[in-house]
Design a protein around this motif. Structure first.
Motif, PDB file in Angstrom:
ATOM      1  N   TYR A 296     113.599 158.580  32.399  1.00  0.00           N
ATOM      2  CA  TYR A 296     113.678 160.044  32.466  1.00  0.00           C
ATOM      3  C   TYR A 296     114.856 160.406  33.352  1.00  0.00           C
ATOM      4  O   TYR A 296     115.450 159.544  34.015  1.00  0.00           O
ATOM      5  CB  TYR A 296     112.382 160.651  33.012  1.00  0.00           C
ATOM      6  CG  TYR A 296     112.096 160.316  34.459  1.00  0.00           C
ATOM      7  CD1 TYR A 296     112.416 161.209  35.474  1.00  0.00           C
ATOM      8  CD2 TYR A 296     111.511 159.104  34.809  1.00  0.00           C
ATOM      9  CE1 TYR A 296     112.168 160.911  36.795  1.00  0.00           C
ATOM     10  CE2 TYR A 296     111.255 158.793  36.131  1.00  0.00           C
ATOM     11  CZ  TYR A 296     111.578 159.697  37.119  1.00  0.00           C
ATOM     12  OH  TYR A 296     111.328 159.390  38.435  1.00  0.00           O
ATOM     13  N   THR A 297     115.212 161.673  33.346  1.00  0.00           N
ATOM     14  CA  THR A 297     116.192 162.182  34.298  1.00  0.00           C
ATOM     15  C   THR A 297     115.629 163.459  34.889  1.00  0.00           C
ATOM     16  O   THR A 297     114.992 164.252  34.195  1.00  0.00           O
ATOM     17  CB  THR A 297     117.574 162.428  33.665  1.00  0.00           C
ATOM     18  OG1 THR A 297     118.487 162.789  34.712  1.00  0.00           O
ATOM     19  CG2 THR A 297     117.553 163.489  32.592  1.00  0.00           C
ATOM     20  N   ASP A 298     115.836 163.618  36.192  1.00  0.00           N
ATOM     21  CA  ASP A 298     115.391 164.840  36.848  1.00  0.00           C
ATOM     22  C   ASP A 298     116.592 165.658  37.328  1.00  0.00           C
ATOM     23  O   ASP A 298     116.462 166.576  38.122  1.00  0.00           O
ATOM     24  CB  ASP A 298     114.430 164.545  37.993  1.00  0.00           C
ATOM     25  CG  ASP A 298     114.991 163.552  38.997  1.00  0.00           C
ATOM     26  OD1 ASP A 298     116.170 163.166  38.911  1.00  0.00           O
ATOM     27  OD2 ASP A 298     114.221 163.137  39.885  1.00  0.00           O
ATOM     28  N   SER A 299     117.753 165.323  36.799  1.00  0.00           N
ATOM     29  CA  SER A 299     118.967 166.079  37.110  1.00  0.00           C
ATOM     30  C   SER A 299     118.940 167.422  36.382  1.00  0.00           C
ATOM     31  O   SER A 299     118.285 167.554  35.347  1.00  0.00           O
ATOM     32  CB  SER A 299     120.201 165.285  36.666  1.00  0.00           C
ATOM     33  OG  SER A 299     120.261 164.036  37.317  1.00  0.00           O
ATOM     34  N   PRO A 300     119.644 168.434  36.882  1.00  0.00           N
ATOM     35  CA  PRO A 300     119.649 169.748  36.226  1.00  0.00           C
ATOM     36  C   PRO A 300     120.192 169.668  34.801  1.00  0.00           C
ATOM     37  O   PRO A 300     121.205 169.017  34.557  1.00  0.00           O
ATOM     38  CB  PRO A 300     120.582 170.600  37.089  1.00  0.00           C
ATOM     39  CG  PRO A 300     120.822 169.840  38.336  1.00  0.00           C
ATOM     40  CD  PRO A 300     120.487 168.417  38.068  1.00  0.00           C
TER      41      PRO A 300
END
Length: 141
Positions: free
Chosen positions: A32-36
Motif C-alpha cells: 500500500y502507499t499512504d502518501s498523498p
C-alpha cells in the motif's frame, strides 16, 4: 496544458509493505502507499493564474519477481489489505509507478480535464522472504 502538467513536481509515492522488513514464504506480503494522492499547484502561465489539481488515477505495483499488480486505489494496511502478493524465498525489490491525471482552471474559471496522463516512479523497497521450517521439540527437556 499537458506540457505544463508533465513538468509539475509530482510526488514519488512510497511503497509500504507489511510485514515491514523480512517476510515468510506462504504468507502474503501486503502492499500500500499512504502518501498523498492529490496535489494542487498554482502556476502563472503567460500572466494567467492556473490552478492544476493532480490526482493519482492508477497504481502499478512492481513486486520484484516479474509480476505487476495494477489497481485504481492505493491499497491499505492490515486488516483492510487489498493488494497482496506471495513470494518464494529470496531477495526482492518492489516499487510503485503512479499514474496521474488532472484538471485545471484559469483565473478561477470552470475546471476542465487535462488531456492525457503522466507517471512517477516511487523509491524501491528491498526485503528478504525467508522460509520458516517447523522444529518439533520436547517441552519436558
Amino acid at each position: 496544458m499537458f506540457r505544463y502538467f508533465q513538468t509539475l513536481p509530482l510526488p514519488h509515492l512510497e511503497t509500504r509493505q507489511q510485514p515491514p522488513g523480512n517476510a515468510l514464504t506462504g504468507l502474503p506480503v501486503i502492499f500500500y502507499t499512504d502518501s498523498p494522492s492529490t496535489q494542487t499547484f498554482t502556476v502563472d502561465i503567460r500572466g494567467f493564474e492556473v490552478v492544476i489539481v493532480a490526482t493519482a488515477t492508477g497504481y502499478s505495483w512492481h513486486t520484484g519477481d516479474g509480476t505487476t499488480l495494477t489497481t485504481d486505489h492505493p491499497g491499505a494496511p492490515y486488516p483492510d489489505q487489498s493488494i497482496t502478493h506471495e513470494y518464494g524465498s529470496g531477495d526482492y525489490t518492489a516499487s510503485l509507478t503512479t499514474t496521474w491525471g488532472g484538471t485545471f482552471s484559469v483565473d478561477g474559471g470552470v475546471q476542465a480535464d487535462i488531456p492525457g496522463t503522466t507517471t512517477t516512479e516511487g523509491p524501491p523497497v528491498s526485503f528478504t522472504v525467508l522460509q520458516a521450517r517447523p522444529v518439533l521439540t520436547n517441552p519436558y527437556d
